[in-house]
Design a protein around this motif. Structure first.
Motif, PDB file in Angstrom:
ATOM      1  N   ARG A  32       0.868  -1.179   0.000  1.00  0.00           N
ATOM      2  CA  ARG A  32       0.000   0.000   0.000  1.00  0.00           C
ATOM      3  C   ARG A  32       0.905   1.228   0.000  1.00  0.00           C
ATOM      4  O   ARG A  32       1.135   1.865   1.028  1.00  0.00           O
ATOM      5  N   LEU A  33       1.428   1.530  -1.172  1.00  0.00           N
ATOM      6  CA  LEU A  33       2.383   2.628  -1.281  1.00  0.00           C
ATOM      7  C   LEU A  33       1.694   3.971  -1.098  1.00  0.00           C
ATOM      8  O   LEU A  33       0.500   4.133  -1.386  1.00  0.00           O
ATOM      9  N   ALA A  34       2.450   4.948  -0.639  1.00  0.00           N
ATOM     10  CA  ALA A  34       1.909   6.276  -0.357  1.00  0.00           C
ATOM     11  C   ALA A  34       1.290   6.902  -1.601  1.00  0.00           C
ATOM     12  O   ALA A  34       1.847   6.836  -2.703  1.00  0.00           O
ATOM     13  N   LEU A  35       0.116   7.500  -1.409  1.00  0.00           N
ATOM     14  CA  LEU A  35      -0.578   8.300  -2.420  1.00  0.00           C
ATOM     15  C   LEU A  35      -0.992   7.494  -3.648  1.00  0.00           C
ATOM     16  O   LEU A  35      -1.143   8.042  -4.732  1.00  0.00           O
ATOM     17  N   THR A  36      -1.210   6.207  -3.464  1.00  0.00           N
ATOM     18  CA  THR A  36      -1.820   5.372  -4.493  1.00  0.00           C
ATOM     19  C   THR A  36      -3.313   5.256  -4.197  1.00  0.00           C
ATOM     20  O   THR A  36      -3.802   5.720  -3.163  1.00  0.00           O
ATOM     21  N   LEU A  38      -4.840   2.609  -3.339  1.00  0.00           N
ATOM     22  CA  LEU A  38      -5.004   1.823  -2.116  1.00  0.00           C
ATOM     23  C   LEU A  38      -4.794   2.670  -0.874  1.00  0.00           C
ATOM     24  O   LEU A  38      -5.479   2.489   0.140  1.00  0.00           O
ATOM     25  N   ASP A  39      -3.864   3.604  -0.935  1.00  0.00           N
ATOM     26  CA  ASP A  39      -3.667   4.546   0.169  1.00  0.00           C
ATOM     27  C   ASP A  39      -4.919   5.398   0.345  1.00  0.00           C
ATOM     28  O   ASP A  39      -5.378   5.632   1.465  1.00  0.00           O
ATOM     29  N   ARG A  40      -5.492   5.855  -0.756  1.00  0.00           N
ATOM     30  CA  ARG A  40      -6.738   6.626  -0.668  1.00  0.00           C
ATOM     31  C   ARG A  40      -7.838   5.803  -0.006  1.00  0.00           C
ATOM     32  O   ARG A  40      -8.590   6.305   0.842  1.00  0.00           O
ATOM     33  N   GLU A  41      -7.920   4.525  -0.360  1.00  0.00           N
ATOM     34  CA  GLU A  41      -8.977   3.673   0.187  1.00  0.00           C
ATOM     35  C   GLU A  41      -8.855   3.529   1.703  1.00  0.00           C
ATOM     36  O   GLU A  41      -9.850   3.629   2.433  1.00  0.00           O
ATOM     37  N   VAL A  42      -7.630   3.290   2.199  1.00  0.00           N
ATOM     38  CA  VAL A  42      -7.471   3.125   3.646  1.00  0.00           C
ATOM     39  C   VAL A  42      -7.652   4.459   4.358  1.00  0.00           C
ATOM     40  O   VAL A  42      -8.185   4.509   5.483  1.00  0.00           O
ATOM     41  N   ARG A  43      -7.274   5.550   3.730  1.00  0.00           N
ATOM     42  CA  ARG A  43      -7.515   6.878   4.308  1.00  0.00           C
ATOM     43  C   ARG A  43      -9.010   7.152   4.437  1.00  0.00           C
ATOM     44  O   ARG A  43      -9.467   7.663   5.474  1.00  0.00           O
ATOM     45  N   ARG A 159      10.128   6.506  -9.024  1.00  0.00           N
ATOM     46  CA  ARG A 159      11.010   6.003 -10.061  1.00  0.00           C
ATOM     47  C   ARG A 159      10.369   6.055 -11.451  1.00  0.00           C
ATOM     48  O   ARG A 159      11.047   5.852 -12.454  1.00  0.00           O
ATOM     49  N   THR A 160       9.063   6.330 -11.530  1.00  0.00           N
ATOM     50  CA  THR A 160       8.405   6.494 -12.834  1.00  0.00           C
ATOM     51  C   THR A 160       8.319   7.952 -13.255  1.00  0.00           C
ATOM     52  O   THR A 160       7.854   8.245 -14.357  1.00  0.00           O
ATOM     53  N   GLY A 161       8.719   8.879 -12.368  1.00  0.00           N
ATOM     54  CA  GLY A 161       8.666  10.301 -12.686  1.00  0.00           C
ATOM     55  C   GLY A 161       7.467  11.033 -12.128  1.00  0.00           C
ATOM     56  O   GLY A 161       7.385  12.259 -12.238  1.00  0.00           O
ATOM     57  N   ASP A 162       6.512  10.325 -11.510  1.00  0.00           N
ATOM     58  CA  ASP A 162       5.353  10.990 -10.910  1.00  0.00           C
ATOM     59  C   ASP A 162       5.801  11.764  -9.666  1.00  0.00           C
ATOM     60  O   ASP A 162       6.555  11.247  -8.844  1.00  0.00           O
ATOM     61  N   THR A 163       5.316  12.990  -9.520  1.00  0.00           N
ATOM     62  CA  THR A 163       5.704  13.808  -8.376  1.00  0.00           C
ATOM     63  C   THR A 163       4.761  13.592  -7.197  1.00  0.00           C
ATOM     64  O   THR A 163       3.601  13.189  -7.370  1.00  0.00           O
ATOM     65  N   PHE A 164       5.266  13.907  -6.025  1.00  0.00           N
ATOM     66  CA  PHE A 164       4.457  13.844  -4.807  1.00  0.00           C
ATOM     67  C   PHE A 164       3.222  14.729  -4.964  1.00  0.00           C
ATOM     68  O   PHE A 164       2.104  14.307  -4.627  1.00  0.00           O
ATOM     69  N   GLU A 165       3.408  15.932  -5.460  1.00  0.00           N
ATOM     70  CA  GLU A 165       2.279  16.863  -5.586  1.00  0.00           C
ATOM     71  C   GLU A 165       1.198  16.300  -6.496  1.00  0.00           C
ATOM     72  O   GLU A 165       0.004  16.346  -6.165  1.00  0.00           O
ATOM     73  N   GLY A 170      -3.939  13.580  -7.097  1.00  0.00           N
ATOM     74  CA  GLY A 170      -4.600  12.479  -7.787  1.00  0.00           C
ATOM     75  C   GLY A 170      -5.525  11.680  -6.899  1.00  0.00           C
ATOM     76  O   GLY A 170      -6.531  11.138  -7.379  1.00  0.00           O
ATOM     77  N   ILE A 171      -5.215  11.578  -5.593  1.00  0.00           N
ATOM     78  CA  ILE A 171      -6.106  10.844  -4.692  1.00  0.00           C
ATOM     79  C   ILE A 171      -7.008  11.783  -3.892  1.00  0.00           C
ATOM     80  O   ILE A 171      -7.777  11.340  -3.036  1.00  0.00           O
TER      81      ILE A 171
END
Length: 415
Positions: A32-36, A38-43, A159-165, A170-171
């Motif tokens: 359950r990686l951050a800001l995926t 699945l992270d949205r679901e548990v939040r 590692r894919t280039g997606d930023t934290f922001e 996105g979630i």
């Protein structure tokens, strides 16, 4: 403490098992990686549970979630219980999660018993504690404490280039509150030890007095790609071969500073990663840890010297991406944990955390400590991670008593 105020073991354990289904892996762990999603679901689940027991939920602009139960004195900053719900790619059911869900169980116990506290009680889910998607670890608690700027954190890329922001937006968890604009009276964190000491000594509670220092580095080695069959050995510029020597040096440096030092190379990317091509470039990471910052500095200098030797004629670059100094926790908070464990008759010992935690940053801005419980074989960051139910319940009970003792300390003295 009120006689009818206690942890509900069944409910706490059921919550742990329920959230373990969000991102469950075939081997019994969690990814359950951050800001995926699945992270949205548990939040979403966590927020709904907190609202159901009368809490207000606020979210800051780093995605940190604050679930607050009001106290008698709204002028007091809340006493916080914080940890994280994100996991490693091959994470376990307990790392971080038990700290948040024990906090939720305390909110439920306070609500059901009708217990009023002097200060508000707050449970926090800190964003991206693991650092497995967006380096470094404890990114959002670091912004909260002023260790990083929000702008720098927003620009961190996976590692894919997606930023934290972009991932945060996105979630849908970029909140309106400015990260750090949230004073705390104290901060407590329950966590599995992630090491073998408590289990080896048959102790149930670790009274955490501090966190060792840690530094992360990213290294790139540049060689030259060549045909595996047609490039003579004497003419090769093999970046992976140089990296192998560097990895050996990381291990050797940690052994020189034994027994407290550790050194790890946990991520290696060889390019072009083809079986019949001499590697032309390698990216890898280094993780150094030690309770003494001066020793960490010596280890860093030794690393630079060793890498210059190991690389030979090849070019390389080292970037320090994280420097988290050693932390000593607040004496009054540590005493509250010690007293709670003694009152419950639980075998306990003082301990320094070998792993990094959000509490290491929060300690810069609020009185803070942690509570450890054993995990089987000291195994963590692994799908086989395991903890005994009665140990987790004992830790949550110590957490409850520690929070209430701190609340009594904040209450005004009788006239």
């Amino acid at each position: 403490m009120s006689d009818n105020l206690a942890i509900d073991p069944e409910r706490l354990w059921a919550s742990i098992m329920q959230t373990a289904r969000i991102g469950a892996t075939p081997k019994g762990g969690i990814c359950r990686l951050a800001l995926t999603e699945l992270d949205r679901e548990v939040r979403d689940w966590f927020c709904a549970q907190c609202v159901a027991v009368g809490c207000t939920v606020t979210i800051d602009d780093m995605g940190n979630i604050f679930a607050r139960r009001p106290g008698r004195n709204p002028a007091l900053a809340p006493i916080a219980i914080g940890s994280h719900l994100d996991t490693q790619p091959t994470g376990g059911k307990y790392d971080g999660v038990i700290g948040v869900l024990a906090g939720l169980e305390i909110l439920r116990a306070l609500h059901e018993s009708g217990t009023d506290t002097e200060a508000p009680i707050e449970v926090i889910d800190w964003t991206n504690e693991e650092g497995s998607r967006f380096a470094p670890a404890m990114l959002s608690s670091g912004v909260f404490a002023g260790a990083f700027t929000r702008e720098w954190a927003y620009g961190r890329a996976d590692r894919t280039g997606d930023t934290f922001e972009a991932a945060l937006d996105g979630i849908g968890y970029r909140g309106p509150e400015r990260c750090g604009a949230h004073p705390l009276s104290a901060h407590f964190e329950l966590h599995i030890e992630q090491g073998p000491i408590l289990e080896d000594e048959d102790r149930i509670i670790g009274i955490v007095t501090g966190v060792q220092g840690m530094r992360w580095y990213e290294v790139t080695v540049d060689g030259q790609e060549g045909h595996a069959g047609a490039t003579p050995m004497r003419l090769r510029q093999d970046a992976l071969l140089a990296t192998a020597r560097m990895i050996q040096s990381v291990n050797a440096i940690a052994l020189v500073h034994a027994p407290d030092a550790v050194g790890t190379v946990g991520l290696v990317e060889s390019r072009p990663n083809s079986r019949n091509v001499v590697p032309g470039q390698v990216f890898f990471t280094v993780d150094f840890r030690h309770p003494d910052d001066a020793v960490l500095e010596a280890m860093e200098q030794e690393m630079h010297a060793a890498f210059a030797r190991d690389a030979g004629a090849l070019a390389f670059a080292v970037t320090q991406v994280w420097n988290n100094p050693a932390v000593m926790f607040d004496g009054a908070c540590v005493d509250a944990v010690r007293d709670a464990a003694a009152a419950l008759g639980l075998p306990a010992r003082e301990i320094i955390s070998g792993a990094g935690h959000d509490s290491a940053y929060v300690a810069r801005v609020a009185p803070t400590t942690m509570i450890f419980v054993p995990c089987a074989g000291g195994l963590s960051h692994n799908e086989a991670e395991s903890a005994e139910r009665h140990h987790v319940v004992a830790g949550a009970s110590v957490l409850l008593r520690s929070v209430l003792a701190t609340d009594r300390r904040l209450a005004p003295s009788p006239a």
